[in-house]
Each structure stands twice: as structure tokens, then as C-alpha cells.
Design a protein around this motif. Structure first.
Motif, mmCIF file in Angstrom:
data_model
loop_
_atom_site.group_PDB
_atom_site.id
_atom_site.type_symbol
_atom_site.label_atom_id
_atom_site.label_comp_id
_atom_site.label_asym_id
_atom_site.label_seq_id
_atom_site.Cartn_x
_atom_site.Cartn_y
_atom_site.Cartn_z
ATOM 1 N N TYR A 186 0.838 -1.197 0.000
ATOM 2 C CA TYR A 186 0.000 0.000 0.000
ATOM 3 C C TYR A 186 0.878 1.255 0.000
ATOM 4 C CZ TYR A 186 -3.310 3.564 1.522
ATOM 5 O OH TYR A 186 -4.059 4.707 1.607
ATOM 6 N N GLY A 187 1.905 1.258 0.823
ATOM 7 C CA GLY A 187 2.828 2.398 0.883
ATOM 8 C C GLY A 187 3.531 2.631 -0.437
ATOM 9 N N LEU A 188 3.927 1.548 -1.099
ATOM 10 C CA LEU A 188 4.584 1.669 -2.410
ATOM 11 C C LEU A 188 3.628 2.293 -3.417
ATOM 12 C CD1 LEU A 188 6.998 1.059 -4.293
ATOM 13 C CD2 LEU A 188 6.027 -1.225 -4.623
ATOM 14 N N LYS A 189 2.385 1.847 -3.414
ATOM 15 C CA LYS A 189 1.388 2.398 -4.340
ATOM 16 C C LYS A 189 1.145 3.876 -4.058
ATOM 17 C CE LYS A 189 -3.254 1.855 -6.107
ATOM 18 N NZ LYS A 189 -4.492 1.083 -6.098
ATOM 19 N N GLU A 190 0.980 4.210 -2.784
ATOM 20 C CA GLU A 190 0.697 5.597 -2.408
ATOM 21 C C GLU A 190 1.860 6.539 -2.726
ATOM 22 O OE1 GLU A 190 -2.267 7.041 -1.023
ATOM 23 O OE2 GLU A 190 -2.924 5.165 -1.942
ATOM 24 N N SER A 191 3.077 6.088 -2.525
ATOM 25 C CA SER A 191 4.228 6.988 -2.657
ATOM 26 C C SER A 191 4.845 7.002 -4.049
ATOM 27 C CB SER A 191 5.293 6.628 -1.620
ATOM 28 O OG SER A 191 5.720 5.291 -1.806
ATOM 29 N N SER A 192 4.601 5.952 -4.838
ATOM 30 C CA SER A 192 5.240 5.904 -6.154
ATOM 31 C C SER A 192 4.248 5.861 -7.308
ATOM 32 C CB SER A 192 6.152 4.674 -6.253
ATOM 33 O OG SER A 192 5.359 3.494 -6.267
ATOM 34 N N GLY A 193 2.977 5.650 -6.997
ATOM 35 C CA GLY A 193 1.984 5.536 -8.058
ATOM 36 C C GLY A 193 2.010 4.186 -8.758
ATOM 37 N N ILE A 194 2.818 3.262 -8.262
ATOM 38 C CA ILE A 194 2.916 1.932 -8.866
ATOM 39 C C ILE A 194 1.848 1.036 -8.249
ATOM 40 C CG2 ILE A 194 4.368 -0.114 -9.164
ATOM 41 C CD1 ILE A 194 6.815 1.766 -9.031
#
Length: 174
Positions: free
Chosen positions: A141-149
Motif C-alpha cells: 500500500y505504501g509503495l502504491k501511495e508513494s510511487s503511483g505503482i
């Protein structure tokens, strides 16, 4: 520690605990790795060794392949929109210009996710589908939120691949 934990969970006495430990260690698929830095004997299994060799061979194969080319001019234009520090620029270029496998390692808070956002932008503008994965749901979730991936757990991704719900090809980047 895993052997001791398993033996502890399945024993009712110290004698049974020692017997289970001995049984696991002496099993035909158990392989001693020798004494570790902690002074304790370490073990693995034939299955784990086989998987590790396969992983190393897969990495060597990916290192020889170069299937994810990008348009340099377009990449430079896109990266110009980001306020990347020199270290981040180098990391992005490493990812964008490596063969089919690359890694970036950094301490927390150094801007890896921001740098990945820039790399994602370049890859997507080059026609690639970018997928993220992490060991935990919170990290995904953090990766999606911070990188848009768009990201999911590694377990979820492997399950989707196994069930045919996710197919990866030359236009996909993980």
C-alpha cells in the motif's frame, strides 16, 4: 531457530523436544550449512538449495537479456519534471538502463519511492505496465501511495500468476 520452534510446538517434554530436533537435523533432506556468525549450527533443505540455485540462474539469464528499452529523449524530458537529487538520478538511470534485472538499495527516507515514481512515469510513457510487489500489505500500500505503482503483496502476485489471473510478458516491469 525454525527447527527449535517446530520441535518446541510439537513436543510435550524436553526429551521429546530433543528427539524431534535430532530427527529434523538428521533427515535426508536436511543440509548443514556449518556454524554461523552466531556460533550456532545452521541448516537448510535440499528443496531450498534447489530453489536458490534456480533463482541465481534466473538472475544470470535476466542479466543477459535487454528487453525493456526506452526512448532516451522522452525519458530525459520526463525526468526533468522531477526534482531528483544526484543519487536519485543515478538510481533511476540504473533502473532504466540495466538489462532485465536491476536493484536499488537505500535507507528509509532517502527518496526511493519518489525515484520509483519518476522511473514508473518513464516506463509507462514507453508503453510498459509497471507492477509493484512487497512482502507485506502495508508495504505494498505504501509503495502504491508513494510511487503511483499499482502494488500487491508478493504472495498475492504469485497466487494471481499461478491461477492465471495475471499474465506477465515483455511489456511488464515488476
Amino acid at each position: 531457530k525454525d527447527i527449535e520452534s517446530l520441535a518446541y510446538k510439537h513436543s510435550d517434554s524436553k526429551e521429546q523436544y530433543e528427539e524431534i530436533k535430532k530427527s529434523i537435523i538428521s533427515h535426508k533432506d536436511s543440509i548443514s550449512l556449518g556454524t554461523g556468525l552466531d556460533g550456532k549450527e545452521h541448516y537448510t533443505t535440499a528443496y531450498a538449495v534447489k530453489k536458490e540455485y534456480k533463482l541465481v540462474n534466473d538472475v544470470k539469464l535476466l542479466k543477459q537479456q535487454d528487453n525493456h528499452r526506452i526512448n532516451e529523449k522522452k525519458a530525459d524530458k520526463i525526468l526533468g519534471k522531477y526534482s531528483l537529487k544526484e543519487e536519485q538520478k543515478n538510481a533511476v538511470k540504473h533502473l532504466l538502463h540495466s538489462n532485465d534485472i536491476a536493484a536499488v538499495i537505500g535507507k528509509p527516507g532517502t527518496g526511493k519511492s519518489y525515484m520509483l515514481n519518476a522511473a514508473r512515469d518513464v516506463w509507462e510513457s514507453s508503453g510498459y505496465n509497471v507492477h509493484g510487489t512487497a512482502l507485506s500489505g502495508i508495504a505494498a500500500y505504501g509503495l502504491k501511495e508513494s510511487s503511483g505503482i499499482n502494488s500487491k503483496t508478493l504472495q498475492s502476485m504469485l497466487f494471481a500468476l499461478d491461477k492465471g489471473n495475471l499474465k506477465l510478458g515483455n511489456k511488464d516491469i515488476i
